[in-house]
Design a protein around this motif. Structure first.
Motif, PDB file in Angstrom:
ATOM      1  N   UNK A  63       0.866  -1.100  -0.301  1.00 49.73           N
ATOM      2  CA  UNK A  63       0.030   0.165   0.035  1.00 49.73           C
ATOM      3  C   UNK A  63       0.863   1.319  -0.003  1.00 49.73           C
ATOM      4  N   UNK A  64       0.342   2.436  -0.771  1.00 50.73           N
ATOM      5  CA  UNK A  64       1.144   3.555  -0.742  1.00 50.73           C
ATOM      6  C   UNK A  64       0.196   4.493  -0.081  1.00 50.73           C
ATOM      7  N   UNK A  65       0.859   5.502   1.061  1.00 54.11           N
ATOM      8  CA  UNK A  65       0.188   6.595   1.613  1.00 54.11           C
ATOM      9  C   UNK A  65       0.853   7.575   0.623  1.00 54.11           C
ATOM     10  N   UNK A  66      -0.378   8.592   0.446  1.00 56.50           N
ATOM     11  CA  UNK A  66      -0.080   9.833  -0.461  1.00 56.50           C
ATOM     12  C   UNK A  66      -0.451  11.067   0.268  1.00 56.50           C
ATOM     13  N   UNK A  67       0.475  11.632   0.736  1.00 53.67           N
ATOM     14  CA  UNK A  67       0.216  13.019   1.693  1.00 53.67           C
ATOM     15  C   UNK A  67       0.589  14.085   0.669  1.00 53.67           C
ATOM     16  N   UNK A  68      -0.271  15.172   0.925  1.00 49.60           N
ATOM     17  CA  UNK A  68       0.046  16.488   0.249  1.00 49.60           C
ATOM     18  C   UNK A  68      -0.668  17.626   0.944  1.00 49.60           C
ATOM     19  N   UNK A  69       0.469  18.601   1.207  1.00 51.14           N
ATOM     20  CA  UNK A  69       0.474  19.486   2.152  1.00 51.14           C
ATOM     21  C   UNK A  69       0.505  20.568   1.388  1.00 51.14           C
ATOM     22  N   UNK A  70      -0.700  21.655   1.334  1.00 51.11           N
ATOM     23  CA  UNK A  70      -0.725  23.028   0.520  1.00 51.11           C
ATOM     24  C   UNK A  70      -0.465  24.051   1.286  1.00 51.11           C
TER      25      UNK A  70
END
Length: 97
Positions: A1-8
């Motif tokens: 599984x891949x966790x994808x985090x994006x902080x804007x």
């Protein structure tokens, strides 16, 4: 599984109620259920007011790197990214779990 985090981080002078921002948030919130590769999806405004805090976050999961790539290339994701480019910068982290 891949966790994808994006902080804007919103650009200087851009507020959450800016119509462009509202449209960008709606675009990302609508992706869950529309892109089959998404296994889990959370996106929300940061509640921290610390100076180093980012403004908005996406926390999502994908089966593997290929699924993440299909998501990144999906036209609806790309349309949302194009909106956010107008008023924000971001950082990402992808990791296996």
């Amino acid at each position: 599984m891949i966790r994808h985090l994006v902080l804007f981080r919103l650009n200087e002078g851009v507020e959450r109620d800016d119509p462009r921002v509202v449209k960008g948030v709606e675009a990302f919130r609508s992706l869950e259920g529309r892109i089959p590769e998404i296994l889990s999806w959370e996106c929300a405004w940061n509640v921290s007011d610390r100076p180093i805090a980012y403004d908005f976050v996406i926390n999502s999961a994908f089966e593997d790197a290929r699924a993440l790539h299909r998501y990144v290339e999906h036209p609806e994701h790309r349309a949302g990214v194009a909106l956010w480019r107008e008023f924000a910068t971001w950082v990402i982290a992808d990791y296996e779990f």
